[in-house]
Design a protein around this motif. Structure first.
Motif, PDB file in Angstrom:
ATOM      1  N   TYR A   1       0.795  -1.362   0.092  1.00 51.13           N
ATOM      2  CA  TYR A   1      -0.133  -0.024   0.071  1.00 51.13           C
ATOM      3  C   TYR A   1       0.844   1.141   0.138  1.00 51.13           C
ATOM      4  O   TYR A   1       0.546   2.088  -0.786  1.00 51.13           O
ATOM      5  CB  TYR A   1      -1.025   0.000   1.113  1.00 51.13           C
ATOM      6  CG  TYR A   1      -1.776   1.434   1.353  1.00 51.13           C
ATOM      7  CD1 TYR A   1      -2.753   1.531   0.653  1.00 51.13           C
ATOM      8  CD2 TYR A   1      -1.139   2.314   2.518  1.00 51.13           C
ATOM      9  CE1 TYR A   1      -3.361   2.771   0.870  1.00 51.13           C
ATOM     10  CE2 TYR A   1      -1.813   3.362   2.815  1.00 51.13           C
ATOM     11  CZ  TYR A   1      -2.880   3.875   1.959  1.00 51.13           C
ATOM     12  OH  TYR A   1      -3.464   4.975   2.024  1.00 51.13           O
ATOM     13  N   SER A   2       2.007   1.332   0.894  1.00 51.10           N
ATOM     14  CA  SER A   2       2.723   2.449   1.049  1.00 51.10           C
ATOM     15  C   SER A   2       3.373   2.596  -0.370  1.00 51.10           C
ATOM     16  O   SER A   2       3.792   3.928  -0.762  1.00 51.10           O
ATOM     17  CB  SER A   2       3.856   2.364   1.901  1.00 51.10           C
ATOM     18  OG  SER A   2       4.628   3.285   1.870  1.00 51.10           O
ATOM     19  N   LEU A   3       3.858   1.772  -0.972  1.00 53.97           N
ATOM     20  CA  LEU A   3       4.653   1.725  -2.218  1.00 53.97           C
ATOM     21  C   LEU A   3       3.754   2.445  -3.267  1.00 53.97           C
ATOM     22  O   LEU A   3       4.324   3.213  -4.108  1.00 53.97           O
ATOM     23  CB  LEU A   3       5.245   0.503  -2.741  1.00 53.97           C
ATOM     24  CG  LEU A   3       6.457  -0.197  -2.294  1.00 53.97           C
ATOM     25  CD1 LEU A   3       6.641  -1.755  -2.162  1.00 53.97           C
ATOM     26  CD2 LEU A   3       7.700   0.657  -2.657  1.00 53.97           C
ATOM     27  N   VAL A   4       2.451   1.814  -3.456  1.00 50.07           N
ATOM     28  CA  VAL A   4       1.513   2.570  -4.340  1.00 50.07           C
ATOM     29  C   VAL A   4       1.202   3.816  -4.223  1.00 50.07           C
ATOM     30  O   VAL A   4       1.293   4.607  -5.047  1.00 50.07           O
ATOM     31  CB  VAL A   4       0.435   1.539  -4.345  1.00 50.07           C
ATOM     32  CG1 VAL A   4      -0.843   2.111  -5.132  1.00 50.07           C
ATOM     33  CG2 VAL A   4       0.555   0.196  -4.950  1.00 50.07           C
ATOM     34  N   GLN A   5       1.335   4.238  -3.020  1.00 46.46           N
ATOM     35  CA  GLN A   5       0.773   5.539  -2.598  1.00 46.46           C
ATOM     36  C   GLN A   5       1.982   6.584  -2.920  1.00 46.46           C
ATOM     37  O   GLN A   5       1.703   7.726  -2.958  1.00 46.46           O
ATOM     38  CB  GLN A   5       0.600   5.724  -0.945  1.00 46.46           C
ATOM     39  CG  GLN A   5      -0.970   5.145  -0.610  1.00 46.46           C
ATOM     40  CD  GLN A   5      -2.236   5.297  -1.530  1.00 46.46           C
ATOM     41  OE1 GLN A   5      -2.380   6.717  -1.492  1.00 46.46           O
ATOM     42  NE2 GLN A   5      -2.671   4.689  -2.275  1.00 46.46           N
TER      43      GLN A   5
ATOM     44  N   LEU B   1      -3.551  -1.900  -6.160  1.00 47.20           N
ATOM     45  CA  LEU B   1      -3.010  -2.291  -4.814  1.00 47.20           C
ATOM     46  C   LEU B   1      -3.275  -1.441  -3.681  1.00 47.20           C
ATOM     47  O   LEU B   1      -2.945  -1.794  -2.568  1.00 47.20           O
ATOM     48  CB  LEU B   1      -1.706  -2.959  -4.828  1.00 47.20           C
ATOM     49  CG  LEU B   1      -1.253  -4.396  -5.339  1.00 47.20           C
ATOM     50  CD1 LEU B   1       0.280  -4.453  -5.491  1.00 47.20           C
ATOM     51  CD2 LEU B   1      -1.755  -5.521  -4.746  1.00 47.20           C
ATOM     52  N   GLY B   2      -3.445  -0.116  -4.053  1.00 42.73           N
ATOM     53  CA  GLY B   2      -3.347   0.928  -3.099  1.00 42.73           C
ATOM     54  C   GLY B   2      -4.992   1.198  -2.932  1.00 42.73           C
ATOM     55  O   GLY B   2      -5.190   2.375  -2.037  1.00 42.73           O
ATOM     56  N   ARG B   3      -6.100   0.560  -3.186  1.00 41.79           N
ATOM     57  CA  ARG B   3      -7.430   0.851  -2.753  1.00 41.79           C
ATOM     58  C   ARG B   3      -7.541   0.530  -1.321  1.00 41.79           C
ATOM     59  O   ARG B   3      -7.331  -0.604  -0.739  1.00 41.79           O
ATOM     60  CB  ARG B   3      -8.483  -0.066  -3.779  1.00 41.79           C
ATOM     61  CG  ARG B   3      -8.283   0.595  -5.284  1.00 41.79           C
ATOM     62  CD  ARG B   3      -8.957  -0.421  -5.976  1.00 41.79           C
ATOM     63  NE  ARG B   3      -8.805   0.179  -7.481  1.00 41.79           N
ATOM     64  CZ  ARG B   3      -9.052  -0.927  -8.481  1.00 41.79           C
ATOM     65  NH1 ARG B   3      -9.472  -1.959  -8.419  1.00 41.79           N
ATOM     66  NH2 ARG B   3      -9.187  -0.453  -9.590  1.00 41.79           N
ATOM     67  N   LEU B   4      -8.276   1.515  -0.708  1.00 41.07           N
ATOM     68  CA  LEU B   4      -8.512   1.383   0.606  1.00 41.07           C
ATOM     69  C   LEU B   4     -10.057   1.075   0.638  1.00 41.07           C
ATOM     70  O   LEU B   4     -11.126   1.762   0.104  1.00 41.07           O
ATOM     71  CB  LEU B   4      -8.346   2.430   1.448  1.00 41.07           C
ATOM     72  CG  LEU B   4      -6.752   2.877   1.657  1.00 41.07           C
ATOM     73  CD1 LEU B   4      -6.542   3.967   2.697  1.00 41.07           C
ATOM     74  CD2 LEU B   4      -6.264   1.604   2.626  1.00 41.07           C
TER      75      LEU B   4
END
Length: 461
Positions: free
Chosen positions: A319-323, A331-334
């Motif tokens: 998540y951090s990498l995508v953001q 992969l960054g969807r919350l």
């Protein structure tokens, strides 16, 4: 290079403070305490004892000192800049986006693979209790349970880890008490072993000690989880500071202390040390009814705890990498403050590793294991280099962020880096670890090149 790397703007600011903060201080404290008691200690230490004999205590002491330095460096940066990306975000800030890319994705691959390996280990224990049941079915069950736990609110992960850690801490503390009583000759029904099992201190010479040292280094993996989890706690800075400041006595007590108890109680060349594991072998040696099987339950809990923590850690790193613009947006969807797509993908890849262990154990799976063999050392290198570069910047720009300080900076940072280089050299000398070193090196170089290409492409836009 993005301007944030030049100015020192924390990458976590670009993560958008969307992750929930559902971890309470008691969760983080117990994750820090129990995280040091990993599956590698219970499962992997037997091979180290068989190779090094009683000198395994020296091996764990040397590697433990190195880990203390690494945790102090990581704690300094994580207290200054709490982030779910942890060392990956720090490497981006200090060195550049390519470094954050390489450190983050290599660690993600390591954690996803570890999820599968821990599932296999846990399933092996359960199928031993219930003969005839297929191991893959147990792995699937564990995967579903912990995937579901991590898909829900982060407090569920915290609650699981709180009780898992409490059980691990209680069990190893009881083991240490019983062991010390037996060594002192005051445990009913047992005779004090004295120093009879310690006379052959270096049974295989320096080569055996080196093998034991390498085994002990990788047993410490997993300590980084607390700095990842801190970003979702009520008070990240306080949590990281507390965890790092107590790391020294936890490592000394749980790792070095328990190794000393085991090799004093049980002959180092006992077949049971490898076959059953050192802790089960020591308790069986004491003749305490049912104690060995009870320790098997604790080993199972340690494996499940590591499995749960690695699903969590892998999803947050992704998540951090995508953001930070270093991975596919999906992969960054919350959802509900949880990166659920990242959780699902990490679990699926973990189960793929399990299937590969059955379908292609001698080529693809073996190649995968070699590829992740030295990732933890690569991560430690990134941590040390990042701390060297960031410390001066923080002192100059935001000195109030230095809540945790690296000891004797920069001298001990350089000592730690020298120790890591020495371990790489030792790995290159050993045929088994040499393959791991080269495979991990190739993966890291490929990821660094991909990260640099990604960085150049973004800069050109």
């Amino acid at each position: 290079m993005p301007s944030s790397t030049k100015t020192g703007t924390p990458p976590q600011q670009r993560e958008g403070a969307s992750l929930s903060h559902g971890l309470k201080q008691r969760h983080l404290s117990m994750i820090a305490l129990g995280g040091v008691i990993g599956a590698g200690l219970f499962v992997g230490s037997g091979a180290g004892i068989a190779a090094a004999g009683p000198s395994i205590v020296i091996a764990y002491t040397v590697s433990g000192l190195l880990v203390m330095l690494v945790m102090r460096m990581l704690g300094e940066m994580s207290a200054a800049y709490p982030s779910s990306g942890s060392f990956s975000a720090h490497a981006e800030r200090a060195i550049g986006p390519w470094a954050g890319f390489a450190a983050g994705w290599s660690f993600w691959i390591l954690l996803c693979t570890a999820v599968g390996l821990e599932g296999i280990g846990a399933a092996h224990i359960v199928s031993g209790w219930l003969p005839g049941t297929p191991e893959w079915l147990w792995v699937a069950l564990f995967m579903v349970v912990f995937c579901g736990t991590n898909l829900a609110a982060v407090k569920n992960f915290g609650e699981f880890e709180f009780w898992f850690a409490a059980l691990k801490v209680g069990a190893i503390s009881l083991f240490l008490v019983l062991g010390v009583l037996a060594i002192a000759g005051v445990l009913p029904g047992t005779d004090a072993p004295g120093a009879s099992n310690l006379t052959d201190f270096l049974p295989h010479g320096s080569n055996g000690l080196i093998i034991g040292l390498l085994a002990s280094v990788f047993a410490y993996g997993g300590l980084e989880t607390v700095t990842i989890a801190a970003a979702e706690s009520e008070d990240p800075v306080k949590g990281v500071a507390s965890a790092v400041r107590t790391a020294m006595w936890r490592i000394a007590l749980f790792y070095i202390g328990s190794m000393a108890v085991v090799v004093t109680l049980v002959p180092w060349d006992s077949e049971e040390v490898v076959a059953k594991g050192p802790y089960v072998a020591a308790l069986d040696h004491l003749g305490i009814p049912g104690a060995g099987q009870l320790m098997n339950v604790v080993v199972l809990v340690a494996l499940l705890s590591a499995m749960n923590a690695n699903i969590y850690g892998s999803s947050r790193i992704a998540y951090s990498l995508v953001q930070r613009g270093q991975g596919p947006q999906a992969l960054g969807r919350l959802s509900g403050g949880v990166p659920r797509t990242a959780v699902l993908v990490s679990c699926v890849l973990g189960f793929v590793c399990v299937l590969l262990s059955y379908w292609r154990p001698d080529d693809v799976f073996k190649w995968l294991l070699n590829m992740i063999g030295a990732v933890i050392l690569v991560v430690w290198i990134f941590i040390a280099v990042s701390q060297l570069l960031l410390r001066r910047r923080i002192e100059r720009e935001t000195p109030e962020r230095l809540v945790v300080r690296m000891w004797a900076f920069p001298y001990l940072t350089w000592v730690a880096l020298a120790g890591m280089v020495a371990i790489f050299v030792l790995m290159a000398r050993q045929p088994d670890t040499r393959v791991q070193l080269y495979s991990t090196g190739a993966m890291t170089l490929a990821l660094a090149a991909a990260g640099y290409a990604w960085q150049r492409a973004r800069a050109a836009r």
